[in-house]
Motif scaffolding. Sequence first.
Motif, PDB file in Angstrom:
ATOM      1  N   SER A  41      28.214  -2.436   7.437  1.00  0.00           N
ATOM      2  CA  SER A  41      28.994  -1.399   7.918  1.00  0.00           C
ATOM      3  C   SER A  41      30.457  -2.081   8.088  1.00  0.00           C
ATOM      4  O   SER A  41      31.458  -1.389   8.312  1.00  0.00           O
ATOM      5  CB  SER A  41      28.451  -1.187   9.255  1.00  0.00           C
ATOM      6  OG  SER A  41      27.142  -0.492   8.944  1.00  0.00           O
ATOM      7  N   LYS A  63      34.094  -0.425   6.921  1.00  0.00           N
ATOM      8  CA  LYS A  63      35.127  -0.034   7.932  1.00  0.00           C
ATOM      9  C   LYS A  63      36.375  -0.713   7.783  1.00  0.00           C
ATOM     10  O   LYS A  63      37.630  -0.308   7.855  1.00  0.00           O
ATOM     11  CB  LYS A  63      34.543  -0.272   9.240  1.00  0.00           C
ATOM     12  CG  LYS A  63      33.539   1.090   9.365  1.00  0.00           C
ATOM     13  CD  LYS A  63      32.833   1.284  10.761  1.00  0.00           C
ATOM     14  CE  LYS A  63      31.747   2.393  10.761  1.00  0.00           C
ATOM     15  NZ  LYS A  63      30.616   2.104  11.670  1.00  0.00           N
ATOM     16  N   HIS A  68      34.303   4.826   4.630  1.00  0.00           N
ATOM     17  CA  HIS A  68      33.106   5.411   5.582  1.00  0.00           C
ATOM     18  C   HIS A  68      31.836   5.490   4.761  1.00  0.00           C
ATOM     19  O   HIS A  68      31.751   5.345   3.463  1.00  0.00           O
ATOM     20  CB  HIS A  68      33.415   6.880   5.735  1.00  0.00           C
ATOM     21  CG  HIS A  68      32.454   7.204   7.044  1.00  0.00           C
ATOM     22  ND1 HIS A  68      31.212   7.832   6.821  1.00  0.00           N
ATOM     23  CD2 HIS A  68      32.582   7.317   8.349  1.00  0.00           C
ATOM     24  CE1 HIS A  68      30.375   8.250   8.040  1.00  0.00           C
ATOM     25  NE2 HIS A  68      31.238   7.694   8.900  1.00  0.00           N
ATOM     26  N   SER A  72      29.351   7.021   4.658  1.00  0.00           N
ATOM     27  CA  SER A  72      28.556   8.092   3.972  1.00  0.00           C
ATOM     28  C   SER A  72      29.300   8.064   2.328  1.00  0.00           C
ATOM     29  O   SER A  72      28.712   8.855   1.791  1.00  0.00           O
ATOM     30  CB  SER A  72      28.840   9.343   4.609  1.00  0.00           C
ATOM     31  OG  SER A  72      30.277   9.448   4.651  1.00  0.00           O
ATOM     32  N   ARG A  73      30.322   7.477   2.059  1.00  0.00           N
ATOM     33  CA  ARG A  73      30.765   7.523   0.786  1.00  0.00           C
ATOM     34  C   ARG A  73      29.837   6.665  -0.256  1.00  0.00           C
ATOM     35  O   ARG A  73      30.077   6.702  -1.554  1.00  0.00           O
ATOM     36  CB  ARG A  73      32.196   6.654   0.959  1.00  0.00           C
ATOM     37  CG  ARG A  73      33.113   7.023  -0.211  1.00  0.00           C
ATOM     38  CD  ARG A  73      33.687   8.551  -0.057  1.00  0.00           C
ATOM     39  NE  ARG A  73      34.250   8.871  -1.327  1.00  0.00           N
ATOM     40  CZ  ARG A  73      35.432   8.607  -1.744  1.00  0.00           C
ATOM     41  NH1 ARG A  73      36.388   7.829  -1.267  1.00  0.00           N
ATOM     42  NH2 ARG A  73      35.744   9.232  -3.106  1.00  0.00           N
ATOM     43  N   ARG A 122      23.591   4.493  10.323  1.00  0.00           N
ATOM     44  CA  ARG A 122      25.048   3.878  10.285  1.00  0.00           C
ATOM     45  C   ARG A 122      25.646   4.920   8.805  1.00  0.00           C
ATOM     46  O   ARG A 122      26.712   4.758   8.524  1.00  0.00           O
ATOM     47  CB  ARG A 122      25.150   2.581   9.967  1.00  0.00           C
ATOM     48  CG  ARG A 122      24.920   1.662  11.012  1.00  0.00           C
ATOM     49  CD  ARG A 122      24.598   0.206  10.578  1.00  0.00           C
ATOM     50  NE  ARG A 122      24.408  -0.621  11.695  1.00  0.00           N
ATOM     51  CZ  ARG A 122      23.442  -0.632  12.557  1.00  0.00           C
ATOM     52  NH1 ARG A 122      22.579   0.318  12.362  1.00  0.00           N
ATOM     53  NH2 ARG A 122      23.409  -1.355  13.785  1.00  0.00           N
ATOM     54  N   GLU A 123      24.709   5.742   8.384  1.00  0.00           N
ATOM     55  CA  GLU A 123      25.235   6.889   7.543  1.00  0.00           C
ATOM     56  C   GLU A 123      25.274   6.429   6.023  1.00  0.00           C
ATOM     57  O   GLU A 123      26.120   7.178   5.319  1.00  0.00           O
ATOM     58  CB  GLU A 123      26.536   7.636   8.036  1.00  0.00           C
ATOM     59  CG  GLU A 123      26.060   8.434   9.457  1.00  0.00           C
ATOM     60  CD  GLU A 123      27.335   9.135   9.914  1.00  0.00           C
ATOM     61  OE1 GLU A 123      27.796   9.916   9.038  1.00  0.00           O
ATOM     62  OE2 GLU A 123      28.057   8.670  11.024  1.00  0.00           O
TER      63      GLU A 123
END
Length: 411
Positions: free
Chosen positions: A260, A264, A269, A271-272, A299-300
Motif C-alpha cells: 500500500s 501511495k 490508488h 484499486s487500480r 486496502r482496496e
Amino acid sequence: MSDAQSQSLRALIVDDDAHICAFIKTFTDASNFITTTLSESENFSAVYRDDYDLISLDLDMPKIDGIELIRFLGEHKCRAQIVLISSSDKGIILAAQDLATNQNLSVLGVLDKPINPSKLIDLLEKCHHRVESQMALALTASSLTARGTSELPSIEELRAAIENNEIDVHFQPKIQLPDQNFIGAEALARWTHPEKGVIPPDYFIPFAEDYGLIEPLTALVLNKTCAYISKWTEIPWDCQISVNISELSLGSLDFPDTISRIVKENGAHPSRFILEITESTLAINPTAALDVLTRLRLREFDLSIDDFGTGHSSLARLRRIPFRELKIDKSFVGDSDSNQECRIIIKNTIDLARSLGLKVVAEGAETQAHIDLLTEYGCDKVQGHFFSKALPNEQFLQWLHKWQNRSKDNA
Ligand code: C2E
Ligand code: MG
Ligand code: MG
C-alpha cells in the motif's frame, strides 16, 4: 539391497502395540533404516527429531492419537515421509491422509492392519527413492543457482540486477469479451542480461524466492509499474493493472502495508491493481493466507486466482477467500482445439465462477478459434498472443493506440 537403499535413513515407528513396532522394525532394519520405536505416544514430542526420513503413525492410539501427532508434525514443518497405519475403515485413513496433506506433510502411503509385508516393503523402497531424488534436486538447485551456467546467470547477478533496478516490466493487454474493448494489462517482470539475453521469469522468480530476493523484486516491479502508468495518457480511467505476487509474500503480515505504501508513494490508488496469486499456492491450505489476503482487500487491492486448474483445488474450497477474478490456466485454452475435456473444464469453470460472482479471464488465447470458443462460453476477459504478447512500455502504448483506433474505426 538396491542402489537407492545404499544410504542409511532414519525411521520412527509409533504404535501403542509394541509387537507391531517390532514387526515393522524387522522390515526397516532389513531396508537399511536406523529405527526408533515408540509405543507410548504421549512421549512423542520428547522422541521427535527433525532428521527422521520416515515416520509411521498408528492412527488409533489410546492417549495421543495419530491425528494429534499429524497436527504436531504439521506445526513442526516435518519433512519426513509419513506412513499412516490403521485398523479403522478406509474412510478414516483417507480423511487422515487429507488432513496430513493439508498440513503440508508428505504422505508416502497408507497401510491397513493387519499389515501386508509386501506393501510395507514397497513403501520402504519408495521412501529411499523419494529421499534420494529430493537430495539430488537440492544439490542441483544449490550448485546451479549459486554459480549460474553458460546460458543462465548466477544468483549474485540476479541480486545485482535487482539492486541496480535492471529488471524491467512489460505489459500484456487484457481484452473484454464480447466487445473486445481494452480493459487492463498484466505487468510481467523481464530481465535482459547483457551477455545471456532475455532470462525468463519462470527461471528467476523461483531463485528470487529461494534466496530471499522476492520482496525487493516485487517492490521493484510495483515501483516500475506505477512509474509507467503515471505517464499513460490514453488509458481509460477504469482499467486495472495486474501484478503477480509470490506465495512467500502471503506469509508476511507486513506485506499489505508495504505494498500500500509503495502504491501511495507513487501517487496511485490500490484499486487500480489486481494482485494475482497462483492457485497452486492456495491449493494445499486455502485458509493459511486468509488474513493477508483479507487485509489486501481491505486496502482496496483486487485479488485474482492465477493459473486456475493447475493446483487441483475446487472453487468450493477457495470460496471464502475474497477473490474477484479467476484466470483459467493457458494450458486448457491451448489444448481446447483438440481436447474435449479441456473445453468441458473451461465451460464449467466459467459457469461456476460466474455463479459465485467472479469475473473470469482466460489466459493463452492464441487463435481466432480460441476467441470464438471463449466468447460463446461467456468468458469475461481474455489475454493471449492472439491480441498481443507482453510488450515493453513504449511498444505497448503504440499497440494500444492502434487498438483504440481500430475500435473507433469499427464503431
Ligand atoms: P502468469 O502470471 O500466468 O503470466 C502469464 C504468462 O503466460 C506470461 O509468461 C505470458 O507471457 C504468457 N502468455 C500470455 N499469453 C500467452 C499465449 O497466448 N501463449 C503462450 N504460450 N504464453 C502466453 P511470462 O511472462 O513468461 O511469465 C511466467 C510466469 O512468471 C507468470 O505466469 C508469473 O507466474 C511469473 N511472473 C512474471 N512476472 C512476475 C513478477 O513480477 N512477480 C512474480 N512473483 N511472478 C512473476
Ligand atoms: Mg499472472
Ligand atoms: Mg497464469
